[in-house]
Enzyme design. Structure first.
Site, PDB file in Angstrom:
ATOM      1  N   TYR A   1     -37.395   3.787 -18.039  1.00  0.00           N
ATOM      2  CA  TYR A   1     -37.051   4.730 -16.968  1.00  0.00           C
ATOM      3  C   TYR A   1     -35.772   4.271 -16.247  1.00  0.00           C
ATOM      4  O   TYR A   1     -35.004   5.088 -15.740  1.00  0.00           O
ATOM      5  CB  TYR A   1     -38.224   4.905 -16.003  1.00  0.00           C
TER       6      TYR A   1
ATOM      7  N   LYS B   1     -34.895   7.452  -8.114  1.00  0.00           N
ATOM      8  CA  LYS B   1     -36.113   7.981  -7.460  1.00  0.00           C
ATOM      9  C   LYS B   1     -36.469   7.153  -6.225  1.00  0.00           C
ATOM     10  O   LYS B   1     -36.993   7.705  -5.247  1.00  0.00           O
ATOM     11  CB  LYS B   1     -37.293   8.013  -8.445  1.00  0.00           C
TER      12      LYS B   1
END
Ligand code: NAD
Ligand code: 0WE
Length: 258
Positions: free
Chosen positions: A157, A164
């Site tokens: 990720y 995020k």
């Protein structure tokens, strides 16, 4: 009468009928909200217009969130139709595909970091800023979409996790600042779902299956479940909630691996 009847909502991030933003638009429309949609590019225009028809949306506008001009144009078009905005949904993320595969130390670049943060994190501030007066008039609720990779180091990720984390901090800073205007700001942290964004990720299918086994509910979540929670958080039922990250992940985030 639904719990969003009379509410006006702008939803950014519908690409197709698998999009989390579509699940949100559908559940909000079902609760009586009036919806406006945007599409990222001409490539997506006809698909989003079809969805707009299905949901009875009269307003469909182009919006690439990297363009301040397009952001301004969206809110000036909106204010020509609506004198207030009650709901703003931000369901947008992007990082260069090569950065979401392999070791952080090899995959990361300055340009990828800048792009991921601009599109996936700063855009929430940019939209809220441009929509501020309409949102203030409508006691608005702002909602964005996050993922557990914001707080845990999820393999592959990479830069999206860092973006995020920035997005979740943005939720808290905007909530702290805009509470005085009657504007609430929240996020849903969703479990993995097979969408267009996920289709670009290597081995996503096996990730979904592994996650389901390790999840208290023993399954993955759906865009309808995310949509229902989003509808709640943006409604008067959640009038006391701001600055929060709400998990819609079947309970995955509370578990420890053994
Ligand atoms: P999706 O591909 O359906 O939606 C992503 C949207 O971002 C698309 O509509 C795309 O057009 C838009 N977008 C990308 N760059 C843009 C730009 N420059 N300007 C305007 N729009 C742009 O995929 P999704 O899974 O529904 O993703 C929506 C949100 O949910 C993202 O923030 C994603 O990080 C988050 N999320 C997804 C999952 C998952 O597993 N699918 C899990 C948790 C959170
Ligand atoms: O936020 C996301 C994915 C967002 C995303 C997806 C892509 C694919 C195509 C951002 N940028 C791009 N760029 C592309 O070129 N998710 C939460 C879904 C996701 O993506 C992962 C995950 C999960 C979960 C990537 C690696 C590991 C897990």
């Amino acid at each position: 009468m639904g719990f969003l009847s009379g509410k006006k909502a702008l939803i950014v991030g519908v690409a197709n009928n698998k999009s989390i933003a579509y699940g949100i638009a559908k559940q909000m429309a079902e609760q009586g909200a009036e919806i406006a949609l945007t599409y990222q590019s001409d490539k997506l225009k006809s698909r989003v217009e079809k969805i707009a028809d299905e949901l009875g949306c009269k307003i469909v506008l182009p919006l690439d969130v990297t363009s301040d001009e397009q952001i301004e144009a969206v809110f000036s078009a909106l204010s020509a139709n609506w004198d207030e905005l009650n709901i703003l949904v931000h369901s947008v993320a992007f990082a260069p595909r090569e950065e979401l595969d392999g070791r952080m130390i090899e995959a990361s670049s300055r340009a990828g970091f800048a792009m991921a943060h601009d599109i996936s994190a700063y855009s929430l501030t940019a939209l809220t800023k441009a929509g501020y007066s309409l949102l203030k008039a409508g006691n608005g609720a702002v909602l964005t979409l996050s993922y557990l990779g914001a707080e845990r180091a999820v393999p592959n990720y990479n830069v999206m996790g860092i973006a995020k984390a920035s997005l979740e901090a943005t939720v808290r800073y905007l909530a702290a600042d805009l509470g005085q205007d009657g504007i609430r700001v929240n996020a849903v942290s969703a479990g993995p779902i097979r969408t267009l964004a996920a289709a670009g990720i290597k081995d996503f299918r096996s990730m979904l299956d592994k996650a389901a086994l390790a999840t208290p509910l023993r399954r993955n979540v759906t865009i309808t479940e995310v949509g229902n929670t989003a509808a709640f958080l943006c409604s008067d039922l959640a009038s006391g909630i701001t600055g929060e990250i709400t998990y819609v992940d079947g309970g995955y985030n509370i578990t420890a691996s053994t």
